[in-house]
Design a protein around this motif. Sequence first.
Motif, PDB file in Angstrom:
ATOM      1  N   LEU A  63      33.923   8.273  41.176  1.00  0.00           N
ATOM      2  CA  LEU A  63      35.096   7.724  41.409  1.00  0.00           C
ATOM      3  C   LEU A  63      35.801   7.626  39.857  1.00  0.00           C
ATOM      4  CD1 LEU A  63      34.852   4.606  43.623  1.00  0.00           C
ATOM      5  CD2 LEU A  63      36.298   6.753  44.253  1.00  0.00           C
ATOM      6  N   GLU A  96      38.678   9.587  44.263  1.00  0.00           N
ATOM      7  CA  GLU A  96      37.154  10.101  44.675  1.00  0.00           C
ATOM      8  C   GLU A  96      36.970  11.627  44.311  1.00  0.00           C
ATOM      9  OE1 GLU A  96      33.979  10.296  48.280  1.00  0.00           O
ATOM     10  OE2 GLU A  96      36.051  10.091  48.728  1.00  0.00           O
ATOM     11  N   ARG A  98      34.721  14.428  45.137  1.00  0.00           N
ATOM     12  CA  ARG A  98      33.609  14.736  45.844  1.00  0.00           C
ATOM     13  C   ARG A  98      32.844  15.877  45.190  1.00  0.00           C
ATOM     14  NH1 ARG A  98      37.513  14.504  50.366  1.00  0.00           N
ATOM     15  NH2 ARG A  98      37.406  12.658  51.357  1.00  0.00           N
TER      16      ARG A  98
END
Length: 151
Positions: A63, A96, A98
């Motif tokens: 994050l 976020e 990923r």
Amino acid sequence: MPSSSSWLIGLVLCVGSLTGAAAPPGEAASQIQVRDAWIRWLPANVPGGGYMTVTNTGTAARLLTGASSPDYGEVSIHQARLRNGMIEMTPVESVELRPQSPVRFAEGGYHLMLLRPKRSLQAGDRVLITLYFAHGPSIEVPFEVRAGNSK
């Protein structure tokens, strides 16, 4: 039989390895790659925009929680959204990242909002911006200042 303190230490290390918290500090930072980091130069004290592509090369999501720069009084993460036919820029608490999926900070989407410049900037200048992450070290990224009509 192991003592209760050694059992507790083992449990903490085991849980830490499952959550990724036990990774060496430099390892987490090296799993974040930033490329094409630039700032759109605007005259006077007009808020600037910071753009980049951020890639998490690790195996667990990360994050991005904030940013700062010695050259700006305030740096925040924003997202441009179309709402009721109008584009609005709203602050976001985190983005976020990923694993293996680049996130592009660009016009019309995520960007860094740069407020209250502390020095006069010109196209070609470099500005250091620190990116902050939840549960991991921050990283310093050099951003190139580009002319207002650049992309």
